[in-house]
Enzyme design. Structure first.
Site, mmCIF file in Angstrom:
data_model
loop_
_atom_site.group_PDB
_atom_site.id
_atom_site.type_symbol
_atom_site.label_atom_id
_atom_site.label_comp_id
_atom_site.label_asym_id
_atom_site.label_seq_id
_atom_site.Cartn_x
_atom_site.Cartn_y
_atom_site.Cartn_z
ATOM 1 N N GLU A 1 -28.513 29.444 24.725
ATOM 2 C CA GLU A 1 -29.773 30.065 24.174
ATOM 3 C C GLU A 1 -30.524 30.502 25.146
ATOM 4 O O GLU A 1 -30.655 29.842 26.402
ATOM 5 C CB GLU A 1 -30.301 28.620 23.412
ATOM 6 C CG GLU A 1 -31.140 29.065 22.168
ATOM 7 C CD GLU A 1 -30.104 29.395 21.024
ATOM 8 O OE1 GLU A 1 -30.090 30.831 20.765
ATOM 9 O OE2 GLU A 1 -29.296 28.701 20.330
ATOM 10 N N THR B 1 -30.055 32.860 26.806
ATOM 11 C CA THR B 1 -29.196 33.424 27.662
ATOM 12 C C THR B 1 -29.172 34.769 27.765
ATOM 13 O O THR B 1 -28.974 35.717 28.741
ATOM 14 C CB THR B 1 -28.321 32.706 27.802
ATOM 15 O OG1 THR B 1 -27.572 32.706 26.639
ATOM 16 C CG2 THR B 1 -27.967 31.096 28.381
ATOM 17 N N SER C 1 -33.515 46.530 -2.526
ATOM 18 C CA SER C 1 -32.970 45.125 -2.259
ATOM 19 C C SER C 1 -33.291 44.375 -3.446
ATOM 20 O O SER C 1 -34.345 44.318 -4.229
ATOM 21 C CB SER C 1 -33.593 44.367 -0.900
ATOM 22 O OG SER C 1 -33.148 42.970 -1.198
ATOM 23 N N GLY D 1 -33.579 31.354 10.882
ATOM 24 C CA GLY D 1 -32.891 31.557 12.555
ATOM 25 C C GLY D 1 -31.576 31.828 12.355
ATOM 26 O O GLY D 1 -30.608 31.746 13.145
ATOM 27 N N LEU D 2 -31.203 32.452 11.035
ATOM 28 C CA LEU D 2 -29.762 32.723 10.896
ATOM 29 C C LEU D 2 -29.270 34.037 10.938
ATOM 30 O O LEU D 2 -28.278 34.473 10.609
ATOM 31 C CB LEU D 2 -29.006 31.953 9.457
ATOM 32 C CG LEU D 2 -29.317 30.372 9.759
ATOM 33 C CD1 LEU D 2 -29.040 29.835 8.385
ATOM 34 C CD2 LEU D 2 -28.754 29.766 10.714
ATOM 35 N N GLU E 1 -33.586 47.519 15.518
ATOM 36 C CA GLU E 1 -34.466 46.374 15.377
ATOM 37 C C GLU E 1 -35.517 46.379 16.491
ATOM 38 O O GLU E 1 -36.798 46.287 16.055
ATOM 39 C CB GLU E 1 -33.666 44.978 15.401
ATOM 40 C CG GLU E 1 -34.611 44.131 15.184
ATOM 41 C CD GLU E 1 -34.095 42.537 14.677
ATOM 42 O OE1 GLU E 1 -33.097 42.627 13.796
ATOM 43 O OE2 GLU E 1 -34.689 41.437 14.324
ATOM 44 N N ASP F 1 -27.150 38.616 17.730
ATOM 45 C CA ASP F 1 -26.890 38.640 16.473
ATOM 46 C C ASP F 1 -25.997 39.688 15.733
ATOM 47 O O ASP F 1 -25.244 39.499 14.935
ATOM 48 C CB ASP F 1 -28.167 38.657 15.808
ATOM 49 C CG ASP F 1 -29.371 37.546 16.396
ATOM 50 O OD1 ASP F 1 -28.802 36.586 17.269
ATOM 51 O OD2 ASP F 1 -30.335 37.674 16.218
ATOM 52 N N TYR G 1 -41.770 33.452 23.060
ATOM 53 C CA TYR G 1 -40.528 34.286 23.361
ATOM 54 C C TYR G 1 -40.676 35.301 24.463
ATOM 55 O O TYR G 1 -40.087 35.169 25.537
ATOM 56 C CB TYR G 1 -40.039 34.970 22.276
ATOM 57 C CG TYR G 1 -38.744 35.842 22.534
ATOM 58 C CD1 TYR G 1 -37.541 35.307 22.403
ATOM 59 C CD2 TYR G 1 -38.902 37.003 22.725
ATOM 60 C CE1 TYR G 1 -36.327 35.918 22.674
ATOM 61 C CE2 TYR G 1 -37.747 37.890 23.157
ATOM 62 C CZ TYR G 1 -36.434 37.371 23.052
ATOM 63 O OH TYR G 1 -35.403 37.986 23.249
HETATM 64 P P1 ADP Z 1 -34.047 35.981 10.449
HETATM 65 O O1 ADP Z 1 -33.159 37.321 10.971
HETATM 66 O O2 ADP Z 1 -33.989 34.791 11.545
HETATM 67 O O3 ADP Z 1 -33.602 35.711 9.266
HETATM 68 P P2 ADP Z 1 -36.092 38.054 10.814
HETATM 69 O O4 ADP Z 1 -37.651 37.635 10.566
HETATM 70 O O5 ADP Z 1 -35.415 38.483 11.836
HETATM 71 O O6 ADP Z 1 -35.740 36.623 10.342
HETATM 72 O O7 ADP Z 1 -35.533 39.032 9.329
HETATM 73 C C1 ADP Z 1 -36.043 38.428 8.133
HETATM 74 C C2 ADP Z 1 -36.416 39.713 7.529
HETATM 75 O O8 ADP Z 1 -35.350 40.744 7.116
HETATM 76 C C3 ADP Z 1 -37.100 39.504 6.041
HETATM 77 O O9 ADP Z 1 -38.673 39.215 6.070
HETATM 78 C C4 ADP Z 1 -37.043 40.821 5.590
HETATM 79 O O10 ADP Z 1 -37.865 42.076 5.802
HETATM 80 C C5 ADP Z 1 -35.395 41.411 5.969
HETATM 81 N N1 ADP Z 1 -34.437 41.010 5.013
HETATM 82 C C6 ADP Z 1 -33.514 39.743 5.247
HETATM 83 N N2 ADP Z 1 -32.797 39.632 4.174
HETATM 84 C C7 ADP Z 1 -33.100 40.514 3.033
HETATM 85 C C8 ADP Z 1 -32.954 41.053 1.746
HETATM 86 N N3 ADP Z 1 -31.821 40.455 1.190
HETATM 87 N N4 ADP Z 1 -33.432 41.861 1.175
HETATM 88 C C9 ADP Z 1 -34.441 42.690 1.804
HETATM 89 N N5 ADP Z 1 -34.822 42.505 3.207
HETATM 90 C C10 ADP Z 1 -34.288 41.410 3.785
HETATM 91 MG MG MG Z 2 -33.776 38.328 12.609
#
Ligand code: ADP
Ligand code: MG
Length: 385
Positions: free
Chosen positions: A35, A37, A69, A126-127, A162, A174, A226
């Site tokens: 982590e 890393t 979505s 965080g997934l 990203e 990721d 971070y």
């Molecule tokens: P993590 O990647 O840890 O889940 P992030 O903040 O990096 O959290 O990413 C989450 C973002 O990704 C959400 O706020 C949204 O903008 C986008 N996202 C994730 N899943 C969906 C989905 N099913 N539909 C639309 N946007 C999504």
């Molecule tokens: Mg993310």
């Protein structure tokens, strides 16, 4: 999966009036160990989850990008491919639009698409729901436009989306996990050159369970902390005269610490160097068929994240302390910290007891109930229809 794929395909047809060219899926991930890393060019060991982002996509050749979505209100977002620039697409649509932008920036002709997607990856836990979204779109466009990119190249495109388009300075772990994972394995990734190897991690066959405990909290410190850890690690590498902290082997850690004057930098260096070593030791144990012994390394890694890097929080510490006290083999926070999720390695027949103990500890502490589920090491991105 074809059931989920068929549902998303039906959603696409209802929305756009024709069946999609295909349906693709890409998983979220959880990091077993290694982590903070990745921005030190070090080692990580994530595994893909059964939770996936599923996208139905059709190719277009008129420069129009339509994004939808099922999980977000607000209807179809329509964008002009030629006009995509960082800052032009806000909200969730920036993730898939960023992939189209990153492909274009890398010289690949993508002339438009219709996209409808749905995801079972929990967001903000965080997934890596964001990487799942990016990778599923990257893989679909790779197939539909015959781009011929490898899995690692697609992961780099997704990371570029990203970093450069959405504006999140994430590493590449990721996206690599989502693009490259194989069922029943963890992915040993060298973030310096993106070399990777599938490490056998068949939990069910071993009578083990890896629980993910989503604390459902996110302490807002996250982003600034971070950047501060990252800057501290870079300062440590400079002070030690190495390109990145990955270049400090564990045997040289005492000497390296002796040469650092800044107390904070010293703590960060100790975490990164020792966690890289814990990844190597974890892999050696898995290769030797000793997965139970990994538990102690997880708990050691948590102490390092809590005490040296200082990115844990009360909820994560409570998960780890409770799980270990209830007989888990080991546990640690995973991901960026300050909330999000922890992983717990436990004998499968103890998983229920550990889950109940964590839930009770949260209730007793006055914390909101956590979400607990087993992380079954699952397949990376693939076409499903
Ligand atoms: P993590 O990647 O840890 O889940 P992030 O903040 O990096 O959290 O990413 C989450 C973002 O990704 C959400 O706020 C949204 O903008 C986008 N996202 C994730 N899943 C969906 C989905 N099913 N539909 C639309 N946007 C999504
Ligand atoms: Mg993310």
């Amino acid at each position: 999966m074809s059931g989920v794929g068929a549902g998303v395909a039906a959603g696409f047809e209802a929305l756009y009036g024709a069946a999609p060219d295909g349906v693709w899926a890409a998983p979220g991930r959880v990091n077993l160990i290694g982590e903070y890393t990745d921005f030190n060019e070090g080692f990580v060991l994530p595994l893909a989850l059964p939770h996936t982002a599923v996208a139905a996509v059709s190719r277009r050749d008129d420069g129009v990008l339509r994004l939808h979505s099922r999980d977000i209100g607000g209807g179809v977002v329509q964008l002009d491919v030629a006009a995509l620039e960082p800052g032009t697409g806000g909200g969730w649509a920036a993730y898939p639009a960023g992939v189209v932008w990153a492909l274009r920036e890398a010289g690949h002709a993508v002339t438009g698409a219709d996209v409808h997607l749905a995801s079972t990856v929990p967001t903000g836990a965080g997934l890596s729901s964001s990487a799942a979204l990016e990778v599923v779109v990257a893989l679909a466009l790779n197939d539909l436009f015959g781009l011929g990119l490898s899995r690692s190249e697609l992961a780099v495109v997704a990371q570029r989306a990203e970093n450069g388009f959405v504006g999140v300075p994430c590493g590449v772990m990721d996206q690599m996990a989502s693009a490259c994972a194989v069922e029943g394995h963890a992915l040993f990734l060298d973030t310096r050159d993106l070399a990777y190897r599938q490490v056998p991690f068949d939990l069910a066959a071993e009578g083990l369970s890896l629980l993910v405990v989503d604390t459902r909290v996110s302490h807002a410190l996250g982003d600034g902390a971070y950047a501060e850890r990252r800057a501290g690690c870079e300062a440590g590498a400079r002070a030690l005269g190495v390109r990145a902290l990955r270049d400090v082997p564990a045997v040289q850690l005492p000497d390296a610490l002796g040469r650092l004057t800044d107390e904070t930098v010293r703590r960060y260096v100790r975490h990164v160097v020792s966690d890289n070593d814990r990844v190597a030791r974890t892999i050696a144990l898995l290769d030797a068929g000793r997965p139970r012994a990994v538990g102690a390394l997880l708990t050691e890694g948590h102490a390092s994240l809590r005490d040296d890097l200082r990115v844990s929080c009360a909820e994560l510490d409570l998960v780890v302390a409770t799980a270990v006290a209830t007989g888990a083999l080991g546990a640690r926070m995973t991901g960026g910290g300050f909330g999000g999720s922890a992983v717990v390695l436990v004998e499968a027949d103890r998983a229920g007891a550990v889950t109940a103990a964590v839930e009770k500890a949260f209730a007793d502490a006055g914390f909101a109930a956590p979400a607990v589920f087993p992380a079954v090491p699952s397949a990376g991105a693939r076409r499903v229809i």
